[in-house]
Design an enzyme around this catalytic site. Structure first.
Site, PDB file in Angstrom:
ATOM      1  N   ASP A 193      -0.365   5.158   0.816  1.00  0.00           N
ATOM      2  CA  ASP A 193      -0.505   6.120   1.669  1.00  0.00           C
ATOM      3  C   ASP A 193      -0.729   5.542   3.153  1.00  0.00           C
ATOM      4  O   ASP A 193      -1.606   4.409   3.373  1.00  0.00           O
ATOM      5  CB  ASP A 193      -1.915   7.060   1.648  1.00  0.00           C
ATOM      6  CG  ASP A 193      -1.943   7.760   0.166  1.00  0.00           C
ATOM      7  OD1 ASP A 193      -0.922   8.602   0.101  1.00  0.00           O
ATOM      8  OD2 ASP A 193      -2.655   7.327  -0.535  1.00  0.00           O
ATOM      9  N   ASP A 226       0.830  -1.150  -0.230  1.00  0.00           N
ATOM     10  CA  ASP A 226       0.031  -0.042   0.102  1.00  0.00           C
ATOM     11  C   ASP A 226       0.933   1.042  -0.166  1.00  0.00           C
ATOM     12  O   ASP A 226       2.122   1.147   0.317  1.00  0.00           O
ATOM     13  CB  ASP A 226      -0.899  -0.196   1.257  1.00  0.00           C
ATOM     14  CG  ASP A 226      -1.726   1.339   1.570  1.00  0.00           C
ATOM     15  OD1 ASP A 226      -2.383   1.525   0.330  1.00  0.00           O
ATOM     16  OD2 ASP A 226      -1.705   1.779   2.286  1.00  0.00           O
ATOM     17  N   ASP A 284      -1.591  -0.721   5.891  1.00  0.00           N
ATOM     18  CA  ASP A 284      -1.827   0.059   7.134  1.00  0.00           C
ATOM     19  C   ASP A 284      -3.255   0.069   7.841  1.00  0.00           C
ATOM     20  O   ASP A 284      -3.502   0.709   9.051  1.00  0.00           O
ATOM     21  CB  ASP A 284      -1.504   1.675   6.914  1.00  0.00           C
ATOM     22  CG  ASP A 284      -2.350   2.271   6.089  1.00  0.00           C
ATOM     23  OD1 ASP A 284      -2.843   1.754   5.233  1.00  0.00           O
ATOM     24  OD2 ASP A 284      -2.688   3.537   6.680  1.00  0.00           O
TER      25      ASP A 284
END
Length: 233
Positions: free
Chosen positions: A19, A17, A187
């Site tokens: 961001d 991922d 995240d």
């Protein structure tokens, strides 16, 4: 880290991922959203609120920001007005985000070491984000991360976004790897839910954006405080 084994022979690839996992982009989001809101003669939104909105794509982010700043005065009507303003807001947001992309963001400590470790283990790497591809690729290049990835897919690359498993399954297909041998590194619960549904093992970082919820409460195979921990593993 817990429970997951990082034996080099276990994985063929990793999907990472962007961001909140590799780059702290909250400053870019805040600058773009607040310039957009100013164009619409609306009040600014604070970064702490923006952090809880990040992760489900730009469309969700924009709509959430509009509702957030209008709700105190417009109540239940805020959602309808946000929808009515969306096309104009989206145009202004794109304009501002492309102008500031990467200027108010920073690569998290340990990311470079972690990516190098994954590559050293022979894993093929793909970046999969809900951020639009036209934002994601320039950001990776700006931060010197693009050279690690064979493939980059944004939130507009497939019919559905994470937490739907489709983007992970399509990325595995593009890599030519089986989901069970493709590690998802993210995240948030979006990454974990997508990975679980796709059949990918998943590790989450503890410092990113998880909609304001404790990330360690998410169903994942492991947690790292830094991607550099992947090197130690």
């Amino acid at each position: 880290m817990n429970s997951i084994s990082f034996h080099p022979n276990r994985f063929d690839a990793a999907i990472v991922d962007l961001d909140g996992t590799m780059v702290d982009t909250l400053g870019d989001f805040a600058a773009s959203l607040n310039r957009m809101l100013a164009d619409l003669s609306l009040p600014a939104v604070e970064p702490a609120a923006i952090q809880r909105m990040v992760g489900k794509g730009s469309e969700h982010l924009i709509h959430s920001a509009l509702v957030h700043v209008m709700a105190p005065t417009e109540g239940d009507a805020a959602d309808a007005r946000a929808r009515a303003l969306f096309e104009r807001a989206w145009e202004r947001y794109q304009h501002h985000y492309l102008a500031v992309n990467g200027q108010h963001s920073a690569v998290y400590a340990g990311v470079i070491d972690g990516l190098k470790a994954l590559r050293a283990q022979g894993l093929r790497l793909a970046c999969l984000t809900n951020k639009p591809t036209s934002f994601a690729k320039p950001l990776l290049a700006e931060k010197g991360l693009d050279g690690f990835f064979e493939l980059v897919f944004g939130g507009d690359a497939f019919e559905r976004k994470k937490p739907d498993p489709l983007p992970l399954l399509k990325t595995c297909e593009a890599l030519g790897t089986a989901p069970a041998r493709t590690l998802m590194v993210g995240d948030s619960s979006n990454d974990a839910r997508a990975a679980r549904a796709a059949g990918c093992p998943v590790v989450l970082v503890t410092y990113g954006y998880n909609h304001g919820e404790p990330v360690r409460a998410v169903d994942a195979d492991g947690f790292v405080d830094s991607l550099a921990e992947l090197a130690a593993a």
